[in-house]
Design a protein around this motif. Sequence first.
Motif, PDB file in Angstrom:
ATOM      1  N   ASN A   1      -0.135  -5.121   6.057  1.00  0.00           N
ATOM      2  CA  ASN A   1       0.167  -4.234   4.765  1.00  0.00           C
ATOM      3  C   ASN A   1       1.443  -4.684   4.117  1.00  0.00           C
ATOM      4  OD1 ASN A   1       0.816  -2.067   3.250  1.00  0.00           O
ATOM      5  ND2 ASN A   1       0.794  -0.449   4.972  1.00  0.00           N
ATOM      6  N   PRO A   2       1.431  -5.044   2.815  1.00  0.00           N
ATOM      7  CA  PRO A   2       2.587  -5.314   2.201  1.00  0.00           C
ATOM      8  C   PRO A   2       3.674  -4.279   2.077  1.00  0.00           C
ATOM      9  CG  PRO A   2       1.023  -5.120   0.485  1.00  0.00           C
ATOM     10  CD  PRO A   2       0.239  -5.004   1.870  1.00  0.00           C
ATOM     11  N   ASP A   3       3.310  -3.181   2.209  1.00  0.00           N
ATOM     12  CA  ASP A   3       4.313  -1.844   2.215  1.00  0.00           C
ATOM     13  C   ASP A   3       4.431  -1.325   3.639  1.00  0.00           C
ATOM     14  OD1 ASP A   3       4.479  -2.307  -0.640  1.00  0.00           O
ATOM     15  OD2 ASP A   3       2.698  -1.013  -0.907  1.00  0.00           O
TER      16      ASP A   3
ATOM     17  N   SER B   1      -5.145   4.729   2.316  1.00  0.00           N
ATOM     18  CA  SER B   1      -5.713   3.878   1.212  1.00  0.00           C
ATOM     19  C   SER B   1      -6.997   3.592   1.463  1.00  0.00           C
ATOM     20  CB  SER B   1      -4.814   2.715   0.983  1.00  0.00           C
ATOM     21  OG  SER B   1      -4.931   1.818   2.306  1.00  0.00           O
ATOM     22  N   GLY B   2      -7.648   3.601   2.572  1.00  0.00           N
ATOM     23  CA  GLY B   2      -8.885   2.906   2.816  1.00  0.00           C
ATOM     24  C   GLY B   2      -8.883   1.576   3.009  1.00  0.00           C
ATOM     25  N   ILE B   3      -8.041   1.045   3.255  1.00  0.00           N
ATOM     26  CA  ILE B   3      -7.746  -0.501   3.508  1.00  0.00           C
ATOM     27  C   ILE B   3      -7.436  -0.806   5.076  1.00  0.00           C
ATOM     28  CG2 ILE B   3      -6.755  -2.561   2.978  1.00  0.00           C
ATOM     29  CD1 ILE B   3      -6.246  -1.776   0.269  1.00  0.00           C
ATOM     30  N   PRO B   4      -8.082  -1.411   6.089  1.00  0.00           N
ATOM     31  CA  PRO B   4      -7.852  -1.379   7.379  1.00  0.00           C
ATOM     32  C   PRO B   4      -6.674  -2.445   7.668  1.00  0.00           C
ATOM     33  CG  PRO B   4     -10.003  -2.580   7.205  1.00  0.00           C
ATOM     34  CD  PRO B   4      -9.616  -1.783   5.815  1.00  0.00           C
ATOM     35  N   PHE B   5      -5.327  -2.080   7.951  1.00  0.00           N
ATOM     36  CA  PHE B   5      -4.308  -2.850   7.856  1.00  0.00           C
ATOM     37  C   PHE B   5      -4.278  -3.186   9.273  1.00  0.00           C
ATOM     38  CE2 PHE B   5      -2.817  -0.537   3.769  1.00  0.00           C
ATOM     39  CZ  PHE B   5      -3.071  -1.892   3.074  1.00  0.00           C
TER      40      PHE B   5
END
Length: 235
Positions: free
Chosen positions: A134-136, A91-95
């Motif tokens: 990460n909420p998912d 997604s491009g978000i560092p979780f």
Amino acid sequence: SAQVDFRLPGNGALHASHSTGYRLNKAFYLFWGNGANIKRAPFLGLDPTESRNWDIGYTQRLKIGQSTGSARVTYFESTESRLFNFANSGSGIPFYDEGVARGVELWADLQPTSQLRLFAGYAAISNSREKSTNPDATNLGLRFSPLPAETASAGFGWTIRKNWEVTAAGLHDAGSIREFYDQGVKETEQFNSFFKVDSSIAWRATQSLTAFLRVENVLNERDLGYTATREHSDG
């Protein structure tokens, strides 16, 4: 870090310790937008991984005939946070995830003579990812680190003559499993059990200089039984 020890009647003692730390992550966040873009310097790298460790245990001094020694039982817990999750980077978000390892260790040593000491140990460990930014996140509850589920060891140290000592120990590793989801597919890595023997001979030349030779043998096994399986939604 901090450590506390309490002496108890009957040659027993309680001990507890706590420590924190961190490790810098030298890798930059390279998987941005499912690989469509790559971030390199001067962009910021990944956050450092943080750790919290504590243990509590009991030690009992032993005397069996002319032999002296001790037995110890310890419960320990280690938490690693800010663990970057590459599997969720599309997604491009560092979780970041948090993993916890817990276990019990038993240890005993005995010295029948001034030249001979015997020792043995056992440990059981479990670990899992417990939190994520990460909420998912789908990795929660899975084993995140290939730590051995159980280990057992036994050995001896023998002072064969002044300033010379021989040690030998056998270690059994019961194997381990690491689990994670990669793009919605569950992957399981398994490391099978093995047995190895360590031996060494040491010569204390002076109070500040010791030379030693160490040999390790995993019973000539070249393949320790690593396997990896991918489990799709259809099984």
